[in-house]
Design an enzyme around this catalytic site. Sequence first.
Site, mmCIF file in Angstrom:
data_model
loop_
_atom_site.group_PDB
_atom_site.id
_atom_site.type_symbol
_atom_site.label_atom_id
_atom_site.label_comp_id
_atom_site.label_asym_id
_atom_site.label_seq_id
_atom_site.Cartn_x
_atom_site.Cartn_y
_atom_site.Cartn_z
ATOM 1 N N PRO A 10 120.166 -42.923 47.713
ATOM 2 C CA PRO A 10 120.111 -43.060 46.258
ATOM 3 C C PRO A 10 118.952 -42.332 45.595
ATOM 4 C CG PRO A 10 119.523 -45.120 47.346
ATOM 5 C CD PRO A 10 120.082 -44.212 48.398
ATOM 6 N N ASN A 11 119.273 -41.760 44.459
ATOM 7 C CA ASN A 11 118.322 -41.086 43.561
ATOM 8 C C ASN A 11 117.844 -39.729 44.067
ATOM 9 O OD1 ASN A 11 118.217 -43.212 41.545
ATOM 10 N ND2 ASN A 11 117.190 -44.403 43.127
ATOM 11 N N ARG A 18 113.059 -35.782 39.249
ATOM 12 C CA ARG A 18 112.563 -37.144 39.423
ATOM 13 C C ARG A 18 111.109 -37.130 39.907
ATOM 14 N NH1 ARG A 18 114.002 -40.593 44.832
ATOM 15 N NH2 ARG A 18 113.174 -42.552 44.086
ATOM 16 N N TYR A 23 107.703 -36.201 44.440
ATOM 17 C CA TYR A 23 108.764 -35.611 45.266
ATOM 18 C C TYR A 23 108.866 -34.086 45.161
ATOM 19 C CZ TYR A 23 110.144 -40.497 45.572
ATOM 20 O OH TYR A 23 110.148 -41.854 45.801
ATOM 21 N N ASN A 75 117.569 -39.582 54.943
ATOM 22 C CA ASN A 75 116.618 -40.184 54.006
ATOM 23 C C ASN A 75 117.374 -41.261 53.236
ATOM 24 O OD1 ASN A 75 114.870 -40.935 51.993
ATOM 25 N ND2 ASN A 75 114.236 -38.850 51.469
ATOM 26 N N ALA A 78 115.509 -45.835 48.695
ATOM 27 C CA ALA A 78 115.024 -47.222 48.605
ATOM 28 C C ALA A 78 115.785 -48.182 49.526
ATOM 29 C CB ALA A 78 115.094 -47.697 47.159
ATOM 30 N N HIS A 81 114.086 -49.877 52.625
ATOM 31 C CA HIS A 81 113.201 -51.034 52.616
ATOM 32 C C HIS A 81 113.925 -52.375 52.686
ATOM 33 C CE1 HIS A 81 110.567 -47.770 51.672
ATOM 34 N NE2 HIS A 81 111.120 -47.568 50.487
ATOM 35 N N ASP A 88 122.224 -51.838 60.464
ATOM 36 C CA ASP A 88 123.244 -52.183 61.454
ATOM 37 C C ASP A 88 124.151 -50.995 61.750
ATOM 38 O OD1 ASP A 88 122.264 -54.720 61.732
ATOM 39 O OD2 ASP A 88 123.886 -55.732 60.649
ATOM 40 N N GLU A 99 114.918 -40.701 60.653
ATOM 41 C CA GLU A 99 114.667 -41.127 59.274
ATOM 42 C C GLU A 99 113.567 -40.239 58.685
ATOM 43 O OE1 GLU A 99 113.934 -45.414 58.912
ATOM 44 O OE2 GLU A 99 112.511 -44.963 57.326
ATOM 45 N N HIS A 101 111.238 -39.321 55.114
ATOM 46 C CA HIS A 101 110.810 -39.596 53.739
ATOM 47 C C HIS A 101 109.947 -38.453 53.247
ATOM 48 C CE1 HIS A 101 112.533 -43.518 53.913
ATOM 49 N NE2 HIS A 101 111.980 -43.658 55.106
ATOM 50 N N ILE A 102 110.247 -37.994 52.060
ATOM 51 C CA ILE A 102 109.514 -36.875 51.475
ATOM 52 C C ILE A 102 108.061 -37.286 51.199
ATOM 53 C CG2 ILE A 102 109.381 -35.399 49.420
ATOM 54 C CD1 ILE A 102 112.526 -35.783 49.282
ATOM 55 N N SER A 103 107.905 -38.451 50.610
ATOM 56 C CA SER A 103 106.570 -38.938 50.240
ATOM 57 C C SER A 103 105.961 -39.735 51.396
ATOM 58 C CB SER A 103 106.667 -39.821 48.998
ATOM 59 O OG SER A 103 107.405 -40.999 49.292
ATOM 60 N N ARG A 108 101.820 -45.649 49.353
ATOM 61 C CA ARG A 108 102.398 -46.063 48.065
ATOM 62 C C ARG A 108 102.491 -47.598 47.996
ATOM 63 N NH1 ARG A 108 107.638 -42.761 47.031
ATOM 64 N NH2 ARG A 108 107.268 -43.493 44.901
ATOM 65 N N ARG A 112 107.129 -50.326 50.044
ATOM 66 C CA ARG A 112 107.598 -49.105 50.737
ATOM 67 C C ARG A 112 107.044 -48.981 52.154
ATOM 68 N NH1 ARG A 112 109.917 -46.163 46.401
ATOM 69 N NH2 ARG A 112 108.783 -46.559 44.475
HETATM 70 C C1 DQA Z 1 111.779 -41.900 49.678
HETATM 71 C C2 DQA Z 1 110.795 -43.070 49.616
HETATM 72 C C3 DQA Z 1 111.482 -44.323 49.111
HETATM 73 O O1 DQA Z 1 110.540 -45.388 49.027
HETATM 74 C C4 DQA Z 1 112.064 -44.108 47.739
HETATM 75 O O2 DQA Z 1 112.754 -45.252 47.305
HETATM 76 C C5 DQA Z 1 112.929 -42.902 47.664
HETATM 77 C C6 DQA Z 1 112.486 -41.686 48.334
HETATM 78 C C7 DQA Z 1 111.088 -40.582 50.066
HETATM 79 O O3 DQA Z 1 111.787 -39.654 50.430
HETATM 80 O O4 DQA Z 1 109.846 -40.476 49.980
HETATM 81 O O5 DQA Z 1 113.943 -42.888 46.990
HETATM 82 O O6 DQA Z 1 112.758 -42.181 50.660
#
Ligand code: DQA
Length: 148
Positions: A10-11, A18, A23, A75, A78, A81, A88, A99, A101-103, A108, A112
């Site tokens: 998502p997002n 964003r 990011y 990735n 959210a 978390h 599962d 897995e 994560h960009i950040s 943070r 997270r």
């Molecule tokens: C994220 C980190 C997550 O906490 C956040 O909700 C995202 C992006 C990252 O790529 O840093 O949507 O997965």
Amino acid sequence: MGKILLLNGPNLNLLGKREPGVYGNETLDRLEQDMKALGTSYETEVSCFQSNHEGELIDKLHLANEDGTQGIIFNPGAFTHYSYAIRDAVAGIQVPVIEVHISNVHAREEFRHTSVIAPAAMGQIVGLGFKGYELAFYALVDFEKGRG
Ligand code: DQA
């Protein structure tokens, strides 16, 4: 010819627009094109999928388990978390998942710092921007070589 799935949750369709301070300025389209090109130079097909919906991500994980996908770069946004359903699904398939994560999620907000998915994944890369996806790709290609 290997097959790797690049899965974004998502997002992440909003990359580039964003929170660019967190990011970066690059778009999802850019990331997907770069990863496909990287795949081509390693004779690996990189297929890309992004969804804002938990069930669609789960369906894609199940499908990857049936269609010869050798590894998944994921990735989960959210969902990382708190989605036990995605955890599962990752635990329930044979395909290795990395897995990404960009950040740097650990630098943070507290919520997270936890990933419910990481214990079911092969590994986790955080805080390296788009480079993390590339490193995950190399790890999966190497892993597959070692297995093959
Ligand atoms: C994220 C980190 C997550 O906490 C956040 O909700 C995202 C992006 C990252 O790529 O840093 O949507 O997965």
